[in-house]
Design a protein around this motif. Structure first.
Motif, mmCIF file in Angstrom:
data_model
loop_
_atom_site.group_PDB
_atom_site.id
_atom_site.type_symbol
_atom_site.label_atom_id
_atom_site.label_comp_id
_atom_site.label_asym_id
_atom_site.label_seq_id
_atom_site.Cartn_x
_atom_site.Cartn_y
_atom_site.Cartn_z
ATOM 1 N N LYS A 207 36.851 33.604 33.982
ATOM 2 C CA LYS A 207 37.074 32.151 34.461
ATOM 3 C C LYS A 207 36.808 32.420 36.000
ATOM 4 N N GLY A 208 37.470 33.344 36.564
ATOM 5 C CA GLY A 208 37.609 33.666 37.991
ATOM 6 C C GLY A 208 36.453 34.176 38.356
ATOM 7 N N TYR A 209 35.446 34.912 37.657
ATOM 8 C CA TYR A 209 34.245 35.238 38.051
ATOM 9 C C TYR A 209 33.367 34.019 37.985
ATOM 10 N N GLN A 210 33.330 33.041 37.029
ATOM 11 C CA GLN A 210 32.561 32.095 37.176
ATOM 12 C C GLN A 210 32.617 31.040 38.516
ATOM 13 N N MET A 211 34.061 31.166 38.811
ATOM 14 C CA MET A 211 34.506 29.894 39.859
ATOM 15 C C MET A 211 33.902 30.694 40.890
ATOM 16 N N LEU A 212 33.970 31.905 41.281
ATOM 17 C CA LEU A 212 33.569 32.540 42.494
ATOM 18 C C LEU A 212 32.127 32.588 42.586
ATOM 19 N N ASN A 213 31.518 32.960 41.322
ATOM 20 C CA ASN A 213 30.003 33.128 41.553
ATOM 21 C C ASN A 213 29.456 31.809 41.879
ATOM 22 N N GLU A 214 29.945 30.563 41.750
ATOM 23 C CA GLU A 214 29.588 29.446 41.840
ATOM 24 C C GLU A 214 29.426 29.115 43.585
ATOM 25 N N THR A 215 30.217 30.076 44.231
ATOM 26 C CA THR A 215 30.407 29.806 45.653
ATOM 27 C C THR A 215 29.142 30.165 46.299
ATOM 28 N N LYS A 216 28.246 31.105 45.627
ATOM 29 C CA LYS A 216 27.263 31.691 46.075
ATOM 30 C C LYS A 216 27.406 32.576 47.452
#
Length: 354
Positions: A207-216
């Protein structure tokens, strides 16, 4: 948002940096969003920065006091505690923004790395200070800061510098950010989690990876550190169960820092272990669970902080740590108040309890 370019001689404390400042080698000097202090301005002059871009808020602009510069007595527990508490409070606000406002204040968190965490890493006695600072109630925020600091110290021991060092610290700071997506009933449960609850808790890495990946805006290396810090060399970790070759170096560093910080902290369902017991645990997990190069760097350097420590032995006596072997930081030679020397590596009946 209006942006105006200023020559460095016209820059004043309280101005907010609009764009990051880089050295020629790509290392970040200051991140965008940093609220400048005298400390930062002197740093820019040191690196011969001629001009910077500032966010203009004419109606809201108030020159700030130089509160972000590290205290001159950061080597003392009082000075360290002051900066530590201030950083935890800022981290608390940042994590609340993530949980309740669905916003990740990356500029603020990046600024925290340079303004607060790097000075802590440079502080004399940092490992000892982290053992002695008074923690407030919220474990998650303290743990995230502790892991960031220990990850940075460990990375520096391994020779990391510049942008890579800052990325490792940032990844350590963000390693548990996915817990903002875990139900509070599970996150704050005052006893050991059930198997089903633990399965939900384990989702915090992905979940942390997904959230941070969305910031680009974050590098793949920082993202891998967040995603993989619970992976193990033998493939027994999570979320992907990958083995040694597929685990990023940042994640291997954060894994050791995470274990050390978790085991030396009080939790509702377990008391803090002594650093000596934690080092012994880390040495037992070398090669099969944790990266041997990271563990070796940690054990060979952390022992310098143990020398001179006053400890409580399992037989009730107090003693001073006077010698640590190269590979056995967990069972040192101690000298009791009565003047008796005890080699705990040979005398297995006695252990350090506090």
């Amino acid at each position: 948002m209006a942006i105006k370019r200023y020559v460095i001689s016209a820059v004043e404390p309280g101005m907010k940096l609009a764009r990051p400042i880089f050295r020629d080698n790509g290392q970040v000097i200051l991140y965008d969003g940093t609220v400048l202090t005298n400390f930062h301005i002197e740093k820019l002059r040191y690196f011969d920065v001629s001009y910077i871009d500032i966010i203009e808020h004419p109606d809201e602009y108030h020159p700030a006091q130089d509160v972000s510069a590290p205290p001159s007595d950061l080597s003392t527990i009082q000075g360290f505690q002051t900066l530590y508490d201030s950083t935890v409070n800022t981290l608390n606000q940042a994590f609340n923004s993530i949980r309740f406002l669905q916003e990740i204040p990356l500029a603020e968190l990046r600024s925290m790395v340079g303004q607060a965490i790097m000075p802590m890493i440079d502080a004399v006695g940092v490992i000892s200070h982290l053992q002695n600072v008074q923690h407030q109630d919220e474990y998650t925020f303290h743990h995230s800061l502790d892991v960031a600091v220990i990850s940075g110290v460990l990375a520096r021991w391994m020779g990391y510098t510049g942008q890579e060092l800052e990325e490792i610290i940032l990844s350590g700071l963000l390693h548990d950010v996915g817990k903002a997506r875990i139900p509070l009933a599970i996150l704050n449960k005052p006893e050991k989690l059930t198997t089903e609850e633990m399965d939900i808790m384990k989702l915090h890495t992905s979940k942390g990876y997904q959230m941070l990946n969305e910031t680009k805006t974050l590098s793949p290396a920082v993202l891998c550190g967040v995603l993989q810090h619970h992976e193990k060399l033998d493939g027994s970790g999570y979320p992907l169960g990958v083995n040694e070759e597929k685990i990023h170096p940042y994640a291997k560093i954060i894994a050791v820092a995470d274990i050390y910080c978790a085991m030396t902290s009080d939790r509702v369902y377990h008391k803090r272990r002594t650093p000596f017991k934690v080092v012994e645990h880390i040495s037992q997990e070398m090669f099969n669970k944790l990266d041997p190069a990271v563990c070796t760097a940690f054990m060979n350097n952390v022992k310098d902080y143990f020398l001179g420590s006053v400890v409580k032995l399992s037989d009730g006596r107090e003693a001073e740590v006077v010698y640590l072997g190269i590979y056995s930081s967990s069972r040192p030679v101690v000298r009791t108040k009565e003047g008796e020397f005890i080699d705990l590596e040979r005398n297995k009946k006695i252990v350090i309890e506090g």
